[in-house]
Design an enzyme around this catalytic site. Structure first.
Site, PDB file in Angstrom:
ATOM      1  N   GLY A 293       0.812  -1.214   0.000  1.00  0.00           N
ATOM      2  CA  GLY A 293       0.000   0.000   0.000  1.00  0.00           C
ATOM      3  C   GLY A 293       0.848   1.267   0.000  1.00  0.00           C
ATOM      4  O   GLY A 293       2.061   1.231   0.229  1.00  0.00           O
ATOM      5  N   HIS A 294       0.191   2.380  -0.205  1.00  0.00           N
ATOM      6  CA  HIS A 294       0.894   3.667  -0.289  1.00  0.00           C
ATOM      7  C   HIS A 294       1.593   4.012   1.021  1.00  0.00           C
ATOM      8  O   HIS A 294       1.077   3.769   2.099  1.00  0.00           O
ATOM      9  CB  HIS A 294      -0.026   4.806  -0.710  1.00  0.00           C
ATOM     10  CG  HIS A 294      -1.274   4.977   0.103  1.00  0.00           C
ATOM     11  ND1 HIS A 294      -2.017   6.120   0.079  1.00  0.00           N
ATOM     12  CD2 HIS A 294      -1.903   4.146   0.958  1.00  0.00           C
ATOM     13  CE1 HIS A 294      -3.051   5.989   0.872  1.00  0.00           C
ATOM     14  NE2 HIS A 294      -3.006   4.802   1.413  1.00  0.00           N
TER      15      HIS A 294
END
Lengths: 346, 346, 346
Positions: free
Chosen positions: C245-246
């Protein structure tokens, strides 16, 4: 709604699927659909109580149903068969073949095919396809647009690769296989050894063998073996986003649902069923006809033929009893705590 | 750090986001960043105690913050707003639009577009794109490089496909959608029936409908329906590596985090939240506004509006009590075993 | 079986890997294989009791083994070393390099490379590759067919992208990296905020930094940061279908097995091991050298160096005790229910 180019009369349909036709008029039909979206040219099927109302309200031109529901579909054009869904789907398969465009056996001029590639018959190669040296492509193979096929790959007769599939070198694919878009076959197995505080790559020089009649869902990945071969047995069906680690060997006609992951060197028998998101540890054996419930984590070998569930996966009935008991665990725990404090509790 | 081509003064920024500007100097800024990487031309935001020190130490040229933190950022150029993160992100959105290159409406000469494809307005089609017969492409649609779009697909206005997306035939995509790279929409649903000891394929002749304002993350897969349509409702957001089985119907504005998997014919309501790696069985209904914790396995229908967790997923609070009680389970088990042996145990 | 173009004599092999050669004849060998598939020109290894019979029955021309097994392989050509598997794999690595075709440094004429792209040395760019403005490509980089590389991407020396990789703008990839097919790096992080009953997109303007010596498995996805960078540290190895994920930051030399998913802003230390299908919540820290068992769900930060298991993940030994106790839970529950009814139960 799937609209076909060729229309079929209800008489023709009755001839194709058998069954008893209960409506004299012989209308022409051109599509299969669900009940809600049906029009006068639609064929639908009916075998479930919960969908009967929708069927009754639908505008479908023909309903394939069984004796039980026939009475409740009075004044509708119906064909009565033993297994409506099955007969309906047989009709769809028949119609799809009838309706198929004649396969164009063309090699798109933008395809880049090494001169050493051999073709066993007529093939269809889409735009931007790349096929490297010494590949062997069987008769009637269809390779979709943007596929990449590295050197020394073989693909058996009548197999189809949808667009955008990647096959690494030396992979073998059998006949009558279907490979959906985004699949990657033959990438390096995941093997590293920590040396001098670094993860050193273990070379992956084996290959992958996909046997006949296999279907592989979109964006699934099947790694090449370290040595030897990762094997997907005849007739196996893999859903989307499935991961097969290096050196796994899967038997015949097994079903792996979406997002299943097998670690390296896992052996899977014949007719195994792994539900969605199941994971299996490496170097274990899953016996033939074992059925494993969704999200289970298979930590150790499983005998043939049982039903399994949970992480770690155990006998499914035993796991169900645990799950039921767990619901009372907070209450049991409260009593336990009282006991520890010496209070009277029962 | 995101550097923009156009500079903005702090006065301009204050005009864009509102708020109270607390620094007389009117410097020019050209980027947004995190505190550590900020330079004199950076704008950052501050609304968390744990990051305050980093903000104080940063070289940022402008800080968007709230009243609480304003006092602790004395002598720094600040803009005081109610919701710093929100205002900061609104600024970024504004600036991105301001800064965007004028969209080039070009069709790359290497794209292979069937003459029957219709374009409702100006479009941008990247290199190596393939669009088959009878597709309908809306105004201002951007189709990235290497995308493959099969026949009779429609894509609504202002939608964007990033490079390397695969769309099978007859899929409908609404307007204002964003489809990230590697996504596969419309591959065959996973349906087989065991007959004569082989897995026979059930034809998948339905389609997929992606409604307006949907975003789909990289390498996700959405299968076509057996009949009818797999539906992703308006405004839904799907993260990466999500799997949607055939005939699922998802309502409006639901969130599916990464690696979520829905088996076939699952119905999902509006504003549902499925956290990462959640799996759902087929033929069940997940009520609107239900929130389901990470890795949960939804085995049966869930009512509207609750919070759920676990495999099988149950009420989240009940599951939390089970998890707490489980920690004492080994001790409870020890006492249980003593009892079985007839020892005194409390 | 991996057949090499160059043959090696057993004397040469002994010189390469050291060890004691126990067979006078000096035959030429040309492949490495598993025991069953071996022929007279094959080298195999033997260090496991369970595979000894296969080794004894094999036709291999040379067996790399240790003192323990040497006696049981009488009359076979063997080389005795301390660590047979390790020596065998070192030989394979050596042989692969020896055998490698001289890398052709060609840029396929179908590649579309923006004139502003800089090359630091000789590179190999496959067919249909697209490289956008201002990218920087290091010396000896290999970019496989059909890859798409958006603007302002940098790729360090000796890195290799297999075919069909997608890199979004402004991503940085270090040197000596291996990126397998289907990987997507730099797609938007998954960030939305509910406003006016719609999921509003939070702009994702950060980037991704892949440090040196990283390998990323097929179809994995690594999202760009909202601000700042998503970081994969030096020497990390990610298997297939992994989701990052970011704003995650992963330290050095960590291993993430297949189908692992990290939510946003997760911090992972050095030498961490996450087994297959592990999920981690966002905004937590996983300490260096932590080892987390398959399918675990990491809900809160984990200290350095421990072993963890379960959902939520706790100390692995504690979880094992819970799992053992759970097997008796149905019996404990039966007694509990009797107690509730006032029956005598012990």
């Amino acid at each position: 709604m799937k609209v076909f180019k060729q229309k079929l009369s209800s008489a023709e349909i009755s001839a194709i699927i058998g069954g008893e036709k209960q409506e004299p008029s012989d209308i022409l039909l051109n599509n299969v659909s669900e009940a809600q979206e049906a029009n006068e040219s639609s064929i639908i099927f009916c075998e479930q109580e919960r969908l009967l109302e929708e069927v009754q309200a639908s505008r479908a031109g023909l309903i394939i149903t069984n004796q039980t529901f026939a009475k409740r579909l009075a004044n509708r054009p119906i064909i009565i068969v033993d297994k409506p869904y099955f007969s309906f789907m047989s009709l769809v398969s028949y119609w799809l073949k009838l309706d198929a465009d004649e396969q164009e056996y063309t090699i798109d001029p933008s395809a880049k095919i090494h001169p050493s590639v051999s073709f066993a018959g007529k093939v269809s190669i889409g735009a931007n396809v790349i096929i490297k040296a010494n590949c062997q492509i069987g008769d009637n193979v269809v390779i979709g647009e943007n596929c990449y096929i590295d050197k020394e790959v073989s693909i058996g007769a009548n197999s189809r690769l949808y667009p955008n599939v990647t096959i690494y070198e030396r992979v073998h694919i059998g006949k009558e296989c279907i490979i959906h878009s985004g699949v990657v076959i033959g990438a390096d197995g995941f093997g590293f050894v920590l040396m001098d505080n670094r993860q050193q790559k273990i070379p992956q020089v084996g290959t992958v063998e996909i046997h006949d009649y296999v279907e592989i869902g979109a964006n699934s990945t099947i790694d090449r073996a370290t040595l030897g071969a990762t094997v997907i047995g005849e007739g196996c069906k893999l859903d989307n986003l499935v991961q097969i680690g290096h050196n796994c060997v899967i038997g015949k006609h097994s079903i792996l649902c979406a997002q299943v992951g097998l670690a390296g060197s896992t052996i899977v028998g014949d007719y195994v069923y792994l539900a969605g998101q199941v994971g299996a540890a490496g170097h274990i054996t899953i016996g033939s006809r074992a059925m494993v419930g969704a999200q289970s984590g298979i930590a150790a070998s499983l005998p043939e033929g049982g039903k399994y569930f949970g992480t770690p996966a155990i006998d499914a009935n035993q796991m169900k009893r645990q799950i039921i008991a767990q619901k009372s665990l907070p209450d049991m725990y409260r009593i336990y705590r009282k006991k520890l404090k010496g209070e009277k509790c029962d």
